[in-house]
Structure formats: structure tokens, C-alpha cells
Design an enzyme around this catalytic site. Structure first.
Site, PDB file in Angstrom:
ATOM      1  N   GLY A  70       2.593 -97.970  82.592  1.00 19.53           N
ATOM      2  CA  GLY A  70       2.439 -98.565  83.798  1.00 19.53           C
ATOM      3  C   GLY A  70       2.294-100.644  82.983  1.00 19.53           C
ATOM      4  N   GLY A  83      16.063-101.613  78.629  1.00 13.60           N
ATOM      5  CA  GLY A  83      15.561-100.781  78.856  1.00 13.60           C
ATOM      6  C   GLY A  83      15.147-100.620  80.615  1.00 13.60           C
ATOM      7  CG  ASP A  84      12.455 -99.695  81.682  1.00 11.09           C
ATOM      8  OD1 ASP A  84      12.183 -98.629  81.415  1.00 11.09           O
ATOM      9  OD2 ASP A  84      11.363-100.449  81.117  1.00 11.09           O
ATOM     10  CD  GLU A  85      18.982-100.685  80.700  1.00 11.85           C
ATOM     11  OE1 GLU A  85      17.954-100.228  80.935  1.00 11.85           O
ATOM     12  OE2 GLU A  85      18.851-101.841  79.512  1.00 11.85           O
ATOM     13  CE  LYS A 137      17.759 -95.873  80.273  1.00 12.70           C
ATOM     14  NZ  LYS A 137      16.697 -97.055  80.537  1.00 12.70           N
ATOM     15  N   GLY A 138      18.339 -93.556  85.377  1.00 10.89           N
ATOM     16  CA  GLY A 138      17.801 -92.618  85.913  1.00 10.89           C
ATOM     17  C   GLY A 138      18.615 -92.275  87.449  1.00 10.89           C
ATOM     18  N   GLY A 194      19.027-101.126  95.954  1.00 12.50           N
ATOM     19  CA  GLY A 194      17.327-100.557  95.849  1.00 12.50           C
ATOM     20  C   GLY A 194      17.341 -99.065  95.509  1.00 12.50           C
ATOM     21  NE  ARG A 252       9.865-101.049  83.354  1.00 11.06           N
ATOM     22  CZ  ARG A 252      10.277-100.887  84.368  1.00 11.06           C
ATOM     23  NH1 ARG A 252      10.763-101.417  85.368  1.00 11.06           N
ATOM     24  NH2 ARG A 252      10.409 -99.561  84.621  1.00 11.06           N
ATOM     25  CB  THR A 304      12.764 -97.674  70.292  1.00  8.85           C
ATOM     26  OG1 THR A 304      12.602 -96.107  70.417  1.00  8.85           O
ATOM     27  CG2 THR A 304      14.559 -97.000  70.874  1.00  8.85           C
ATOM     28  CD  GLN A 343      14.572 -94.775  74.827  1.00 11.75           C
ATOM     29  OE1 GLN A 343      15.219 -94.483  73.759  1.00 11.75           O
ATOM     30  NE2 GLN A 343      13.931 -94.699  75.195  1.00 11.75           N
ATOM     31  N   GLY A 348      11.213 -93.346  80.354  1.00 15.86           N
ATOM     32  CA  GLY A 348      10.752 -92.899  82.128  1.00 15.86           C
ATOM     33  C   GLY A 348      11.828 -93.372  83.036  1.00 15.86           C
ATOM     34  CG  HIS A 349      15.563 -91.974  82.608  1.00 17.22           C
ATOM     35  ND1 HIS A 349      16.293 -91.396  81.742  1.00 17.22           N
ATOM     36  CD2 HIS A 349      14.860 -92.933  81.781  1.00 17.22           C
ATOM     37  CE1 HIS A 349      16.654 -92.488  80.993  1.00 17.22           C
ATOM     38  NE2 HIS A 349      15.826 -93.025  80.941  1.00 17.22           N
TER      39      HIS A 349
HETATM   40  P1  GDP Z   1      15.510 -96.675  83.460  1.00 21.68           P
HETATM   41  O1  GDP Z   1      14.316 -96.399  82.929  1.00 21.68           O
HETATM   42  O2  GDP Z   1      16.463 -97.052  83.350  1.00 21.68           O
HETATM   43  O3  GDP Z   1      15.869 -94.902  84.066  1.00 21.68           O
HETATM   44  O4  GDP Z   1      14.946 -97.017  84.812  1.00 21.68           O
HETATM   45  P2  GDP Z   1      13.415 -97.127  85.075  1.00 21.68           P
HETATM   46  O5  GDP Z   1      13.135 -96.056  86.038  1.00 21.68           O
HETATM   47  O6  GDP Z   1      12.836 -96.775  84.000  1.00 21.68           O
HETATM   48  O7  GDP Z   1      13.292 -98.570  85.816  1.00 21.68           O
HETATM   49  C1  GDP Z   1      14.221 -98.421  86.924  1.00 21.68           C
HETATM   50  C2  GDP Z   1      12.954 -98.843  88.498  1.00 21.68           C
HETATM   51  O8  GDP Z   1      13.756 -99.875  89.522  1.00 21.68           O
HETATM   52  C3  GDP Z   1      12.595 -97.729  88.900  1.00 21.68           C
HETATM   53  O9  GDP Z   1      11.053 -98.188  89.545  1.00 21.68           O
HETATM   54  C4  GDP Z   1      13.645 -97.788  89.899  1.00 21.68           C
HETATM   55  O10 GDP Z   1      13.241 -96.868  90.971  1.00 21.68           O
HETATM   56  C5  GDP Z   1      14.102 -98.814  90.407  1.00 21.68           C
HETATM   57  N1  GDP Z   1      15.708 -99.102  91.413  1.00 21.68           N
HETATM   58  C6  GDP Z   1      16.307 -98.392  90.170  1.00 21.68           C
HETATM   59  N2  GDP Z   1      17.494 -98.861  90.702  1.00 21.68           N
HETATM   60  C7  GDP Z   1      17.510-100.451  91.790  1.00 21.68           C
HETATM   61  C8  GDP Z   1      17.869-100.858  92.996  1.00 21.68           C
HETATM   62  O11 GDP Z   1      18.748-101.450  92.870  1.00 21.68           O
HETATM   63  N3  GDP Z   1      16.773-101.559  93.360  1.00 21.68           N
HETATM   64  C9  GDP Z   1      15.737-101.939  92.901  1.00 21.68           C
HETATM   65  N4  GDP Z   1      14.456-102.398  94.515  1.00 21.68           N
HETATM   66  N5  GDP Z   1      15.214-101.157  92.539  1.00 21.68           N
HETATM   67  C10 GDP Z   1      15.942-100.786  91.860  1.00 21.68           C
HETATM   68  P1  IMO Z   2      13.439 -96.661  79.429  1.00 21.12           P
HETATM   69  O1  IMO Z   2      14.558 -94.926  78.389  1.00 21.12           O
HETATM   70  C1  IMO Z   2      11.729-100.086  78.569  1.00 21.12           C
HETATM   71  C2  IMO Z   2      10.049-100.079  73.824  1.00 21.12           C
HETATM   72  C3  IMO Z   2       8.683-100.040  74.081  1.00 21.12           C
HETATM   73  C4  IMO Z   2       8.864-100.997  72.625  1.00 21.12           C
HETATM   74  C5  IMO Z   2       9.968-100.727  71.396  1.00 21.12           C
HETATM   75  C6  IMO Z   2       9.454 -99.313  70.510  1.00 21.12           C
HETATM   76  O2  IMO Z   2      12.878 -95.639  80.465  1.00 21.12           O
HETATM   77  O3  IMO Z   2      14.993 -97.178  79.953  1.00 21.12           O
HETATM   78  P2  IMO Z   2       8.543 -96.933  70.997  1.00 21.12           P
HETATM   79  O4  IMO Z   2       7.682 -96.272  72.220  1.00 21.12           O
HETATM   80  O5  IMO Z   2       9.758 -96.153  70.996  1.00 21.12           O
HETATM   81  O6  IMO Z   2       7.665 -96.885  69.391  1.00 21.12           O
HETATM   82  O7  IMO Z   2       8.027 -98.269  71.623  1.00 21.12           O
HETATM   83  O8  IMO Z   2      10.555 -99.916  72.822  1.00 21.12           O
HETATM   84  N1  IMO Z   2      10.165 -98.904  74.726  1.00 21.12           N
HETATM   85  C7  IMO Z   2      10.886 -99.244  75.565  1.00 21.12           C
HETATM   86  N2  IMO Z   2      11.245-100.034  76.800  1.00 21.12           N
HETATM   87  N3  IMO Z   2      12.465 -98.647  78.402  1.00 21.12           N
HETATM   88  C8  IMO Z   2      12.329 -97.703  77.636  1.00 21.12           C
HETATM   89  O9  IMO Z   2      12.901 -96.471  77.749  1.00 21.12           O
HETATM   90  C9  IMO Z   2      11.283 -97.949  76.893  1.00 21.12           C
HETATM   91  N4  IMO Z   2      11.253 -97.150  75.194  1.00 21.12           N
HETATM   92  C10 IMO Z   2      11.282 -97.303  74.818  1.00 21.12           C
HETATM   93  O10 IMO Z   2       8.088-100.556  75.591  1.00 21.12           O
HETATM   94  O11 IMO Z   2       9.130-102.266  72.746  1.00 21.12           O
HETATM   95 MG    MG Z   3      12.667 -96.769  81.732  1.00 16.82          MG
END
Ligand code: GDP
Ligand code: IMO
Ligand code: MG
Length: 424
Positions: free
Chosen positions: A302, A12-14, A16-17, A414, A305, A239, A224, A40-41
Site C-alpha cells: 500500500g 516491478g508493478d508493470e 504482469k498480473g 486500463g 510508488r 530483491t 518484480q 502483488g499482481h
Molecule cells: P504487477 O505486479 O506487475 O502485476 O503490477 P501491479 O498489479 O502491482 O500494478 C499494476 C497496477 O496497474 C494495478 O493496479 C493494475 O490494476 C493497474 N493496471 C494495469 N494495467 C493498466 C493500464 O493499462 N492502465 C491503468 N490505468 N492501470 C493499469
Molecule cells: P511485483 O511482482 C515492486 C521491492 C521492494 C524493495 C525491494 C526489496 O508486484 O512487481 P523485498 O521484499 O524483495 O526484500 O524488497 O524490492 N519489491 C517490489 N517492488 N513490485 C514488486 O513485485 C516488488 N517486490 C519487491 O519495494 O524496494
Molecule cells: Mg505488483
């Protein structure tokens, strides 16, 4: 017309948003197909940061339809907060935001159950976001859930009461100290239900089918990542939904033979939030640097990671499970300044060198085997063209392409929409 997918390939948190927002101008419809407010995107444009949880990341584009599919679970209270934020920014979502009648609803007691379950697990806790995701999907598969379509029916509150009462008995059964005021939670919940009802509910699988027939372009936005998939992830630290490509079929009603491109998105390193195995995790200054420079804190909770080197064993596995056709590498800028970069290319497992993801990837079972690559120093954040990228970064990207046998078509440097480099 085929439906394209964008899927997170790690935990997750790659990013995507950000990338969905960047790609939205190419699509008529952006559709979420699983997960819920555990996601959280983050989107950044015009100097402002926006975090979406349930609402698809195409919402800031006027001409795009944003669909919350049947596979998603919706917490009306969190959804209302997201809508309030959009209202503050004058985003006109009334016509563009559609909700599947078959999406399930997260009740206040689902959230409480999540907390009770995690507390009861003690040290073995999943590290859930505590948004009620697990309990809601349990009620879905247990055939007890309440769906968006139900709240249009006159007697839905009777069903609600019966389910909430059952949940309260279950919370008592856990016998843990969970403080709550259900009356207060319900007041907020029912108010939010009224807001939800002001939106358009649709039979979304029919809508998607007709849109495909009419030649509309659709991008399915994953939440995720593949390693959090209920079947293919690091169970039980996952998840409760299918985050992989097949989840888009069941979460939208799209036939497997109408999937087009599969964009796989990954960070140039790896992060994970919550519990569970993470073979390439770093506990040293390098991990600390990634976390600090990359601002690695959960967009939903918050929490800091956990950070580590890129794991190609896990990434290869995710590419296979999803049928990835194009890769997108995020956060290349965060690795600037490392003299040497490590990439895990295989695992030592029971005395053997293996390149597939085995059943057990806990520390005591696998040891990552690394290849070292030269780092780069340049600040990438102002770069806009592939020709500006440093040679060492190009070598890193080429190395990954060779290892995975899939092209990396975009490198993100960025958080801003504009900090996105397309490679030919
Ligand atoms: P998502 O859940 O896959 O949409 O990703 P998140 O929003 O949870 O986490 C990605 C974080 O990295 C966010 O704070 C973005 O603003 C930030 N971000 C995305 N792409 C880049 C990048 O290329 N460089 C940096 N430094 N930050 C990035
Ligand atoms: P995005 O879409 C990162 C993780 C939680 C926990 C496990 C199970 O922003 O990438 P849950 O609330 O689903 O019961 O939690 O999965 N987790 C994520 N980690 N990004 C997410 O979503 C996540 N959604 C759930 O931290 O380890
Ligand atoms: Mg996220």
C-alpha cells in the site's frame, strides 16, 4: 515445446498480473519461477479486482495448470490467505494448482529477521516489503533452508526448531526493538502448513520437462522487475532473486535453449517502490499526476510508488539482459492530458553522453538527457482497436520501437482484461 516468458522490465508493478491473465487462454500452464509474497499482481475482470502474491495469475482460468516453481519462496500463512480468497470466489484450484517440492518455505522468523535487518540499516534500508524474502533466499543459498518437500517428512519439525532457534539468536544479535510473540506466529504457521499439505506437491522440473515433451504450452510469469534483479538490478536496492530471463531456467528447470518468446512488459512511464536510485524520478506536479491518475500504490504494502518519466537507458539494458522479443506497453491511458512527454534517451555520466546503464546511477553520478514528444488528450480507456489510438500515442510507441528495436505488440489502456489493444 518452447517455454515463453513474461518479465517486468522496470522496478516491478508493470502490470504482469493483468497481462498473464490476458495471455492465459493461449497457454496450458502458467508457472511462477521466483520471488514470493513480495509480489502483488493485480487482475481486473467482471468488475472485480483480484490481487495475487504467490499464486500464478492464470488461476482464474478453469483449464489452466498453475505451477509454483522451485525458485519461488512460499509463506504458508500468506498462501493460505490467498487460497481462502479463492475459496470465497468458488475458484476450484485443487486440481489446477501444483507446488514444487523444491520451493523454499518462509518461516515466521524469516519475516522477523527481515524487519530486524531493515531496522538495523536505518536510513540505508532497502525498503523491503518485509515478507522475509531476503532471509529465506539467504538460507537457501546458505544451504539451511526448509523446502516444501521437507514438510512431508516425519522429522521436519526438528529441523524447523533448530533453524528458528538460530534465527532468534540472530534477531537478538541485531539488538533492535522488534516485538513479537513467536508462539502465536507459530500457531498460525503450523495451521497454514496443514492447508499447504492439502495441495499437490510435485517434482516440478520433471513435470515441466514432460509437459514440454507432450507439446504443452507454458508461460513463465516473472515477479518484480529486471532492475530489482539480485545480479543486474540497482544493488543493494534489489530483491534477492534473479528476476531476469535466466531466473526462469533455474526457477523451473527449463533449459536455456528451450526458451521461446520473451514478452517484456513496461509502463509508459516509470515507477519504483522502496529505496534506491531512480534517475528519471519526478518530484513535481507531473510526478504527482502520474501517481494520482495511475493509482500508484503498492499492491502488497500500500506504499505510494515513486513516479518518473520513461527511462530508455534502463529499458534498453533490461531488453538486452532478457533477450526480449516482444514489448507490451502498460498504462498508456495514465499519460493522457500531458501536453509534452519526456523520454530519457541517454545519461550524462562523468561529462559524457552514454546510452548504457553504468555501475552507478545515483543522482550524483548520472543526469538524464530527455527527448520531448507531443502528448495526447484523448481518453483511451474505452478504446478497443489499434485504429482508435491517437496519432501522438502511435508516434510515442513508434519512437520507443525505433529506440529499442523491438516491436510493441500490445498497448494497455486500463486495468481491466478488456482494456488491452493488440497492435498488428
Ligand atoms: P504487477 O505486479 O506487475 O502485476 O503490477 P501491479 O498489479 O502491482 O500494478 C499494476 C497496477 O496497474 C494495478 O493496479 C493494475 O490494476 C493497474 N493496471 C494495469 N494495467 C493498466 C493500464 O493499462 N492502465 C491503468 N490505468 N492501470 C493499469
Ligand atoms: P511485483 O511482482 C515492486 C521491492 C521492494 C524493495 C525491494 C526489496 O508486484 O512487481 P523485498 O521484499 O524483495 O526484500 O524488497 O524490492 N519489491 C517490489 N517492488 N513490485 C514488486 O513485485 C516488488 N517486490 C519487491 O519495494 O524496494
Ligand atoms: Mg505488483
Amino acid at each position: 515445446m518452447a517455454v515463453d516468458l513474461l518479465l517486468g522490465l522496470q522496478w516491478g508493478d508493470e502490470g504482469k498480473g493483468k497481462i498473464v491473465d490476458v495471455l492465459t487462454s493461449k497457454y496450458d500452464i502458467i508457472a511462477r519461477f521466483q520471488g514470493g509474497p513480495n509480489a502483488g499482481h493485480t487482475l481486473v475482470f467482471n468488475g472485480r479486482k483480484h490481487v495475487l502474491h504467490t499464486i500464478p495469475s492464470g488461476i482464474f482460468h478453469d483449464d489452466t495448470i498453475n505451477l509454483v516453481g522451485n525458485g519461488v519462496v512460499i509463506d504458508p500463512v500468506i498462501f493460505k490467505k490467498e487460497l481462502d480468497k479463492l475459496d470465497e470466489q468458488d475458484v476450484d484450484y485443487k486440481k489446477s494448482l501444483l507446488i514444487s517440492r523444491k520451493a523454499h518455505i518462509i518461516l515466521p522468523t524469516h519475516r522477523l529477521l527481515d524487519a530486524a535487518s531493515e531496522t538495523a540499516k536505518g536510513k540505508a534500508k532497502i525498503g523491503s516489503t518485509l515478507k522475509g524474502i531476503g532471509p529465506t533466499y539467504m538460507d537457501k543459498t546458505g544451504r539451511n533452508g526448509i523446502r516444501v518437500g521437507d514438510i512431508e517428512l516425519a522429522d521436519w519439525k526438528t529441523k524447523y526448531r533448530a533453524l528458528a532457534n538460530k534465527h532468534q539468536a540472530m534477531i537478538d544479535f541485531y539488538n533492535v526493538d522488534i516485538q513479537y510473540d513467536l508462539e502465536e506466529l507459530e500457531a498460525e504457521f503450523f495451521e497454514a502448513i496443514e492447508t499447504l499439505k492439502s495441495l499437490q506437491f510435485i517434482d516440478s522440473e520433471e513435470y515441466v520437462h514432460q509437459a514440454q515433451k507432450a507439446g504443452k504450452s507454458i508461460l513463465a510469469e516473472g515477479a518484480q522487475g529486471s532492475l530489482l534483479d539480485i545480479d543486474f538490478g540497482t544493488y543493494p536496492y534489489v530483491t534477492s532473486s534473479n528476476t531476469t530471463a535466466a531466473g526462469a531456467c533455474t526457477g523451473l528447470g527449463v533449459a536455456p535453449n528451450s526458451i521461446g518468446k520473451v514478452y517484456g512488459i513496461f509502463k509508459a512511464y516509470t515507477t519504483r517502490v522502496g529505496s534506491g536510485p531512480f534517475p528519471t524520478e519526478l518530484f513535481d506536479a507531473d510526478g504527482e499526476t502520474m501517481g494520482r491518475v495511475g493509482h500508484e500504490f503498492g499492491a502488497t504494502t500500500g506504499r505510494p510508488r515513486r513516479c518518473g518519466w520513461l527511462d530508455l537507458v534502463a529499458l534498453r539494458y533490461a531488453c538486452q539482459v532478457n533477450g526480449v522479443t516482444e514489448l507490451i506497453m502498460m498504462k498508456g491511458d495514465v499519460l493522457s492530458g500531458f501536453k509534452t512527454l519526456k523520454v530519457c534517451t541517454s545519461y550524462k555520466y562523468k561529462g559524457e553522453d552514454i546510452s548504457h546503464l553504468p555501475y552507478n546511477i545515483e543522482e550524483q553520478n548520472v543526469t538524464p538527457v530527455y527527448t520531448e514528444l507531443k502528448g495526447w488528450d484523448a481518453d483511451l480507456t474505452g478504446m478497443t482497436e489499434a485504429s482508435q489510438l491517437p496519432a501522438a500515442l502511435n508516434d510515442y510507441v513508434t519512437f520507443l520501437e525505433d529506440q529499442l528495436n523491438i516491436p510493441i505488440t500490445v498497448v494497455s489502456v486500463g486495468p481491466d482484461r478488456k482494456q488491452t489493444i493488440v497492435r498488428s
